[in-house]
Design an enzyme around this catalytic site. Structure first.
Site, PDB file in Angstrom:
ATOM      1  N   PHE A 220       0.796  -1.230   0.000  1.00  0.00           N
ATOM      2  CA  PHE A 220       0.000   0.000   0.000  1.00  0.00           C
ATOM      3  C   PHE A 220       0.829   1.280   0.000  1.00  0.00           C
ATOM      4  O   PHE A 220       0.332   2.341  -0.348  1.00  0.00           O
ATOM      5  CB  PHE A 220      -0.953   0.010   1.216  1.00  0.00           C
TER       6      PHE A 220
ATOM      7  N   LYS B  67      -1.539  -7.008  -9.489  1.00  0.00           N
ATOM      8  CA  LYS B  67      -2.526  -7.005  -8.398  1.00  0.00           C
ATOM      9  C   LYS B  67      -2.150  -5.833  -7.505  1.00  0.00           C
ATOM     10  O   LYS B  67      -1.197  -5.878  -6.742  1.00  0.00           O
ATOM     11  CB  LYS B  67      -2.451  -8.327  -7.631  1.00  0.00           C
TER      12      LYS B  67
ATOM     13  N   GLU C  27      -5.170  -3.573  -2.246  1.00  0.00           N
ATOM     14  CA  GLU C  27      -6.595  -3.295  -2.065  1.00  0.00           C
ATOM     15  C   GLU C  27      -6.835  -2.032  -1.232  1.00  0.00           C
ATOM     16  O   GLU C  27      -7.922  -1.473  -1.227  1.00  0.00           O
ATOM     17  CB  GLU C  27      -7.306  -4.497  -1.434  1.00  0.00           C
TER      18      GLU C  27
ATOM     19  N   SER D 287       4.971  -7.289   3.121  1.00  0.00           N
ATOM     20  CA  SER D 287       5.544  -7.675   4.409  1.00  0.00           C
ATOM     21  C   SER D 287       6.326  -8.985   4.269  1.00  0.00           C
ATOM     22  O   SER D 287       6.030  -9.804   3.386  1.00  0.00           O
ATOM     23  CB  SER D 287       4.424  -7.841   5.437  1.00  0.00           C
TER      24      SER D 287
ATOM     25  N   CYS E 156       9.510   1.603   3.202  1.00  0.00           N
ATOM     26  CA  CYS E 156      10.398   0.483   3.492  1.00  0.00           C
ATOM     27  C   CYS E 156      11.814   0.981   3.723  1.00  0.00           C
ATOM     28  O   CYS E 156      12.644   0.273   4.271  1.00  0.00           O
ATOM     29  CB  CYS E 156      10.364  -0.530   2.366  1.00  0.00           C
TER      30      CYS E 156
ATOM     31  N   GLU F 140       9.328  -4.656  12.815  1.00  0.00           N
ATOM     32  CA  GLU F 140       8.968  -3.485  12.010  1.00  0.00           C
ATOM     33  C   GLU F 140       7.666  -2.924  12.573  1.00  0.00           C
ATOM     34  O   GLU F 140       6.702  -3.677  12.753  1.00  0.00           O
ATOM     35  CB  GLU F 140       8.760  -3.900  10.552  1.00  0.00           C
TER      36      GLU F 140
HETATM   37  P1  NAD Z   1       1.200  -6.864   2.841  1.00  0.00           P
HETATM   38  O1  NAD Z   1       2.204  -7.940   2.881  1.00  0.00           O
HETATM   39  O2  NAD Z   1       0.110  -6.868   3.813  1.00  0.00           O
HETATM   40  O3  NAD Z   1       0.480  -6.829   1.388  1.00  0.00           O
HETATM   41  C1  NAD Z   1       1.225  -6.662   0.200  1.00  0.00           C
HETATM   42  C2  NAD Z   1       0.448  -7.244  -0.968  1.00  0.00           C
HETATM   43  O4  NAD Z   1       0.336  -8.654  -0.801  1.00  0.00           O
HETATM   44  C3  NAD Z   1      -0.976  -6.719  -1.097  1.00  0.00           C
HETATM   45  O5  NAD Z   1      -1.262  -6.500  -2.457  1.00  0.00           O
HETATM   46  C4  NAD Z   1      -1.822  -7.873  -0.548  1.00  0.00           C
HETATM   47  O6  NAD Z   1      -3.116  -7.930  -1.100  1.00  0.00           O
HETATM   48  C5  NAD Z   1      -1.012  -9.062  -0.986  1.00  0.00           C
HETATM   49  N1  NAD Z   1      -1.196 -10.281  -0.191  1.00  0.00           N
HETATM   50  C6  NAD Z   1      -1.723 -10.416   1.044  1.00  0.00           C
HETATM   51  N2  NAD Z   1      -1.690 -11.712   1.424  1.00  0.00           N
HETATM   52  C7  NAD Z   1      -1.119 -12.396   0.422  1.00  0.00           C
HETATM   53  C8  NAD Z   1      -0.791 -13.770   0.226  1.00  0.00           C
HETATM   54  N3  NAD Z   1      -1.061 -14.683   1.150  1.00  0.00           N
HETATM   55  N4  NAD Z   1      -0.187 -14.128  -0.921  1.00  0.00           N
HETATM   56  C9  NAD Z   1       0.124 -13.204  -1.867  1.00  0.00           C
HETATM   57  N5  NAD Z   1      -0.166 -11.885  -1.731  1.00  0.00           N
HETATM   58  C10 NAD Z   1      -0.787 -11.487  -0.604  1.00  0.00           C
HETATM   59  O7  NAD Z   1       2.027  -5.484   2.906  1.00  0.00           O
HETATM   60  P2  NAD Z   1       1.465  -3.998   3.039  1.00  0.00           P
HETATM   61  O8  NAD Z   1       0.959  -3.779   4.424  1.00  0.00           O
HETATM   62  O9  NAD Z   1       0.593  -3.658   1.896  1.00  0.00           O
HETATM   63  O10 NAD Z   1       2.820  -3.160   2.828  1.00  0.00           O
HETATM   64  C11 NAD Z   1       3.692  -2.843   3.878  1.00  0.00           C
HETATM   65  C12 NAD Z   1       4.863  -3.785   3.916  1.00  0.00           C
HETATM   66  O11 NAD Z   1       5.566  -3.764   2.675  1.00  0.00           O
HETATM   67  C13 NAD Z   1       5.902  -3.372   4.970  1.00  0.00           C
HETATM   68  O12 NAD Z   1       6.356  -4.535   5.625  1.00  0.00           O
HETATM   69  C14 NAD Z   1       7.023  -2.746   4.151  1.00  0.00           C
HETATM   70  O13 NAD Z   1       8.296  -2.806   4.757  1.00  0.00           O
HETATM   71  C15 NAD Z   1       6.964  -3.580   2.912  1.00  0.00           C
HETATM   72  N6  NAD Z   1       7.599  -2.916   1.774  1.00  0.00           N
HETATM   73  C16 NAD Z   1       8.828  -3.355   1.404  1.00  0.00           C
HETATM   74  C17 NAD Z   1       9.489  -2.740   0.360  1.00  0.00           C
HETATM   75  C18 NAD Z   1      10.872  -3.212  -0.030  1.00  0.00           C
HETATM   76  O14 NAD Z   1      11.423  -2.701  -0.997  1.00  0.00           O
HETATM   77  N7  NAD Z   1      11.451  -4.168   0.675  1.00  0.00           N
HETATM   78  C19 NAD Z   1       8.886  -1.672  -0.321  1.00  0.00           C
HETATM   79  C20 NAD Z   1       7.625  -1.252   0.086  1.00  0.00           C
HETATM   80  C21 NAD Z   1       6.982  -1.893   1.142  1.00  0.00           C
END
Ligand code: NAD
Length: 505
Positions: free
Chosen positions: A163, A187, A190, A240, A295, A402
């Site tokens: 997000f 994808k 959401e 995450s 991140c 985190e």
């Molecule tokens: P999230 O893991 O909750 O969701 C990320 C995406 O994964 C969403 O599109 C979600 O719908 C999808 N998703 C959820 N469950 C899934 C599953 N079981 N299988 C496949 N896809 C699934 O993360 P978030 O809360 O949207 O974003 C924040 C996180 O992203 C933080 O931990 C942040 O550090 C990380 N992030 C990392 C980087 C990087 O470069 N390392 C960059 C941006 C964000």
């Protein structure tokens, strides 16, 4: 945070229902559920996002698979035409996209513009694919033989986004996947689907052939269907670590390519010779920009020596009190460089506040408490104020986990080696920075700190689009990073050709 919509209600009539983009058209999803997306600062409703079903994913993958052979056979010089047009449109419509992005995500306009700049930069770098995708040739690799490496597209790729960067993160992948001759299904998160909806309408106008770029909205159901789909050759995931790990495992067992970037805890080391005026300003931006939901945001400061510790705590806490928390779309603050908006959801706010309580229970000293912040005019917004802990030790949950909010922990050590040890023993390794004027410490830090992206007097060492982006340890399940030449390799397969010609005798 969301009101779940299972049937048409009065407000559904007013709110726009988002669509998927499949085979060159915006189409209604098969979804049984539509969920409200609202502004996290004001809670004003924005749209209804469909939670697509696996059948929607099947349709998108089928369109992408059907488009692949002709697209892969299109000369690379032609494949980038649409990207040139897209880059121009993204520049021209930057302000409109930023407003959509800010309304649904809550970062400041300044942060949104910086995000868009990096998103377009990635499109521009991918426009150079005729240079980037070139192979190698070794004349005379053996007697009378030449060896050649060519890089060919692979098939259909899935791109799953978090997000916090609704525009930039998908654009670490989209332009490169397409320019190298693959077709894609994105994808979007959401929580922030409107930005991608707008960007897909621009990709439509940029004239990519039907099926080359596809968008499916939804939650984990759609994402998991994409990861599991036998027609998908690879997944670029950002989110995450918990989910990244499951995506990496699922891809490994189904023989898909994957790059799965995860969570972070980025440390800033302050050496005794650091220029504290500049450093504190820089640290405030790093820790509180996007309300700590980057991140590459720093959330752990490590001071080296008692004097610098006392001074950093005094100055950083004072500067943290000055951070302006407000609705980023309030016309009075549109051009405010250091404005802090809300966090993304009630759930995230509750988690952040629970981690603050946890830090107190663990015995850390709460120097500044951001709980209970009320922003006038945004009483229902998901705001958390700047929060600072001192007396923090490795092993405390507020240091290990985190938190993904404006919560900063300050640790104090006596030596450079101890500071590096804290970084290296941490589970995450996305970014790490040092503030020093001393080239010796800087050089040792570059080489010894275990993080994928290193900053020397830079609080957010996020690489430009020409360079690879990605962490190490639990921050990434990936050998090939995002952006630039690295991601070109991810989206292409190296084939090695060995040639021999016999002469007439
Ligand atoms: P999230 O893991 O909750 O969701 C990320 C995406 O994964 C969403 O599109 C979600 O719908 C999808 N998703 C959820 N469950 C899934 C599953 N079981 N299988 C496949 N896809 C699934 O993360 P978030 O809360 O949207 O974003 C924040 C996180 O992203 C933080 O931990 C942040 O550090 C990380 N992030 C990392 C980087 C990087 O470069 N390392 C960059 C941006 C964000």
């Amino acid at each position: 945070m969301f009101r779940d919509r299972t049937g048409p209600g009065e407000r559904d009539m007013e709110l726009k229902k988002l669509k998927n983009y499949i085979n060159g058209q915006f189409v209604q999803a098969d979804a049984e559920r539509y969920v409200e997306v609202s502004n996290p600062a004001t809670r004003a409703p924005i749209s209804l996002v469909p939670y697509s079903r696996p059948t929607d994913v099947d349709r998108a993958v089928a369109a992408a698979a059907a488009a692949f052979p002709a697209w892969a056979a299109t000369p690379v010089s032609r494949r980038v035409h649409g990207l040139f047009r897209l880059a121009t449109m993204m520049h021209e419509q930057e302000e409109d996209i930023c407003r959509i992005l800010v309304a649904e995500m809550g970062k400041s306009m300044a942060d949104a513009r910086a995000e868009m700049k990096r998103a377009v930069e990635n499109v521009e770098v991918a426009c150079g694919m005729p240079m980037l995708q070139q192979g190698d040739k070794l004349v005379g690799c053996s007697a009378g033989m030449d060896g050649e490496v060519i890089r060919v597209p692979v098939g259909v790729f899935g791109i799953i986004a978090p997000f916090n960067f609704p525009a930039m993160v998908p654009f670490w992948f989209i332009p490169y996947a397409v320019a190298t001759g693959n077709t894609i299904v994105v994808k979007a998160s959401e929580l922030v689907p409107n930005t991608m909806q707008k960007l897909f309408s621009m990709m439509h106008d940029a004239g990519f052939p039907a099926g080359v770029v596809n968008l499916v909205n939804g939650d984990r159901v759609a994402a998991e269907a994409l990861v599991a789909h036998p027609g998908v050759a690879g997944i670029s995931f950002v989110g995450s670590t918990r989910v990244a790990a499951s995506v990496a495992a699922a891809c490994a067992t189904t023989h898909k390519r994957f790059q799965a970037l995860g969570s972070a805890k980025n440390h800033l080391v302050v050496m005794p010779d650091a220029k504290l005026d500049d450093v504190v300003r820089n640290m405030v931006t790093s820790c509180y920009g996007c309300a700590g939901q980057r991140c590459m945001a720093s959330s752990a400061i490590v001071t080296v020596g008692p004097e610098v510790h006392a001074e950093v705590v005094r100055r950083f806490v004072a500067a943290s009190r000055e951070v302006l928390a407000a609705d980023p779309l309030d016309p009075r603050h549109l051009d405010e460089p250091m404005l802090m908006g809300p966090v993304i959801s009630a759930k995230n706010k509750a988690y952040i506040e629970s981690m603050i309580a946890r830090g107190v229970e663990e015995g850390a000293t709460l120097e500044l408490d951001g709980r209970g912040l009320v922003v006038p005019g945004c009483e229902n917004g998901f705001f958390v104020g700047p929060t600072v802990f001192t007396g923090v030790r490795p092993g405390m949950a507020i240091h290990t986990n985190e938190i993904f909010g404006p919560v900063v922990v300050i640790l104090n050590v006596d030596t450079f080696d101890e500071a590096v040890k804290i970084i290296n023993e941490h589970q995450y390794g996305n970014g790490a920075s040092i503030y020093t004027q001393n080239g010796f410490w800087a050089r040792r830090f570059e080489l010894e700190a275990r993080a994928g992206m290193i900053g020397i007097n830079v609080g957010i060492p996020a690489p430009v689009a020409y360079l690879p982006f990605g962490g190490t340890k639990n921050s990434a399940y990936a050998d090939i990073k995002a952006q630039g030449a690295d991601v070109m390799r991810f989206f292409t397969e190296a084939k090695v050709i060995t040639r021999r010609f016999w002469n007439e005798d």
